[in-house]
Design an enzyme around this catalytic site. Structure first.
Site, PDB file in Angstrom:
ATOM      1  N   PHE A 137       0.758  -1.242   0.068  1.00 44.69           N
ATOM      2  CA  PHE A 137      -0.044  -0.054  -0.016  1.00 44.69           C
ATOM      3  C   PHE A 137       0.933   1.344  -0.030  1.00 44.69           C
ATOM      4  CE2 PHE A 137      -2.619   3.493   1.804  1.00 44.69           C
ATOM      5  CZ  PHE A 137      -3.830   3.282   0.704  1.00 44.69           C
ATOM      6  N   ASP A 222       9.163   2.923   1.418  1.00 42.96           N
ATOM      7  CA  ASP A 222       8.141   3.340   2.050  1.00 42.96           C
ATOM      8  C   ASP A 222       8.213   3.137   3.448  1.00 42.96           C
ATOM      9  OD1 ASP A 222       5.420   4.007   3.007  1.00 42.96           O
ATOM     10  OD2 ASP A 222       4.674   3.248   1.188  1.00 42.96           O
ATOM     11  N   LYS A 251       2.912   9.607   8.771  1.00 47.24           N
ATOM     12  CA  LYS A 251       2.224   8.970  10.019  1.00 47.24           C
ATOM     13  C   LYS A 251       2.912   9.428  11.424  1.00 47.24           C
ATOM     14  CE  LYS A 251      -0.234   4.807   7.848  1.00 47.24           C
ATOM     15  NZ  LYS A 251      -1.861   5.319   8.160  1.00 47.24           N
TER      16      LYS A 251
HETATM   17  C1  LIG Z   1       2.911   2.078   3.739  1.00 46.74           C
HETATM   18  C2  LIG Z   1       2.162   3.183   3.557  1.00 46.74           C
HETATM   19  N1  LIG Z   1       2.285   4.033   2.811  1.00 46.74           N
HETATM   20  C3  LIG Z   1       1.541   5.091   2.142  1.00 46.74           C
HETATM   21  C4  LIG Z   1       0.305   5.179   3.027  1.00 46.74           C
HETATM   22  C5  LIG Z   1      -0.481   6.272   2.639  1.00 46.74           C
HETATM   23  O1  LIG Z   1      -0.207   7.348   3.457  1.00 46.74           O
HETATM   24  P1  LIG Z   1      -1.445   8.343   3.725  1.00 46.74           P
HETATM   25  O2  LIG Z   1      -2.886   7.844   4.010  1.00 46.74           O
HETATM   26  O3  LIG Z   1      -0.975   9.568   4.736  1.00 46.74           O
HETATM   27  O4  LIG Z   1      -1.321   9.150   2.328  1.00 46.74           O
HETATM   28  C6  LIG Z   1      -0.068   4.447   4.105  1.00 46.74           C
HETATM   29  C7  LIG Z   1      -1.375   4.846   4.727  1.00 46.74           C
HETATM   30  O5  LIG Z   1      -1.612   3.603   5.412  1.00 46.74           O
HETATM   31  C8  LIG Z   1       0.799   3.178   4.370  1.00 46.74           C
HETATM   32  O6  LIG Z   1       0.394   2.299   5.222  1.00 46.74           O
END
Ligand SMILES: Cc1ncc(COP(=O)(O)O)c(C=O)c1O
Length: 287
Positions: A137, A222, A251
């Site tokens: 994700f 990420d 986050k």
């Molecule tokens: C690994 C990862 N990358 C990116 C995101 C996206 O982050 P945001 O919701 O702050 O755009 C998330 C959100 O859960 C995530 O868990």
């Protein structure tokens, strides 16, 4: 307002993209939250991996209150001392040299992929392929959607952003089969979070690093979910000894306030020229 009004009016005005629990939250303290009927809960979600200091940590509340009273936003057309303090802390924690501040994880990943594309295309016009993993994700902007490895998120949008390839997570042979000199980046979570907690096999990240080096592709980690001490070290990559070329964060870094971005080593500092990337709010004094 009573609970019924709040629920009904939220459902009336908000776009219906969230499945919400029928609870109206009013107050938080430490790991606990209270709803507007006085029920107490332990938030085991921590606001979806965000409230790294718990709710209403007094140091965070004080810092935000003081800064809000001084200067909330002034744009990145000017310098601020508070931004330098943040840059120093983030550079040290990430082990990187250059930082770009954004507002959410998707935006951090979007910027990271944009930088990788610019890096790749500067070497060869066809070097724009980005490989990411099934069950990953990376966000809900158009490009992070294409990098996200769940069909569920892809359906109904017509053609996705081009140049993305998905491979099974943790399978080095599958990655190797897709690697060539047209790959500008491999984007991975060092531990997958959203589709279940998937820890890759030992040596996987090292092997990915070696493939990236062989094909001059940037390795993007990420760490939106794994970052900020979630795995015990500041960033999960620090357990593996495999350093990415681009690290994205969000986050937990803001403890509840929207803060995100990406970080790179000095050798990638000038891939973007002034005007190539930016944002109105990222890195604002309050954040
Ligand atoms: C690994 C990862 N990358 C990116 C995101 C996206 O982050 P945001 O919701 O702050 O755009 C998330 C959100 O859960 C995530 O868990």
């Amino acid at each position: 307002m009573d609970k019924k009004t709040i629920v009904e009016e939220t459902e009336k005005y908000y776009l219906p993209v969230f499945g919400r629990y029928p609870m109206v939250m009013e107050l938080g303290h430490g790991c606990r939250v209270w709803d507007n009927e006085g029920n107490e809960y332990v938030d085991a979600f921590a606001g979806i991996a965000v409230n790294s200091l718990g709710y209403n940590h007094p140091v965070l509340v004080k810092a935000i209150s003081e800064q809000a009273a001084k200067l909330m936003h002034c744009s990145n057309l000017y310098y601020t001392e508070i931004q330098v303090k943040a840059l120093r802390v983030v550079a040290e924690a990430t082990g990187m040299d250059r930082i770009f501040f954004a507002n959410c994880g998707a935006e951090g990943n979007e910027g990271a992929m944009k930088l990788a594309r610019k890096y790749g295309v500067s070497k060869a016009p066809t070097k724009y392929k980005i490989i990411s993993a099934d069950e990953s994700f990376h966000g809900r902007t158009f490009d992070t959607l294409a990098a996200t490895g769940h069909d569920y998120y892809h359906v109904g949008y017509g053609p996705l952003s081009p140049g993305h390839v998905l491979v099974p997570y943790g399978d080095i042979k599958a990655l190797e089969a897709q690697m060539d000199d047209d790959v500008c980046a491999v984007l991975l979570e060092p531990i997958q979070g959203e589709g279940g907690v998937h820890v890759p096999p030992a040596e996987y990240l090292q092997q990915v690093r070696a493939l990236c080096d062989k094909h001059d592709a940037l390795l993007i980690f990420d760490e939106v979910q794994t970052g900020v001490a979630r795995t015990g070290k500041w960033f999960a990559y620090m357990h593996s000894g495999v350093k990415p070329d681009i690290l994205t964060f969000a986050k937990g870094i803001g403890g509840g306030f929207p803060v995100a971005g990406f970080a790179v080593p000095e050798r990638l500092a000038h891939v973007f020229k002034p005007g190539d990337h930016g944002g109105t709010f990222g890195g604002n004094p309050l954040a």
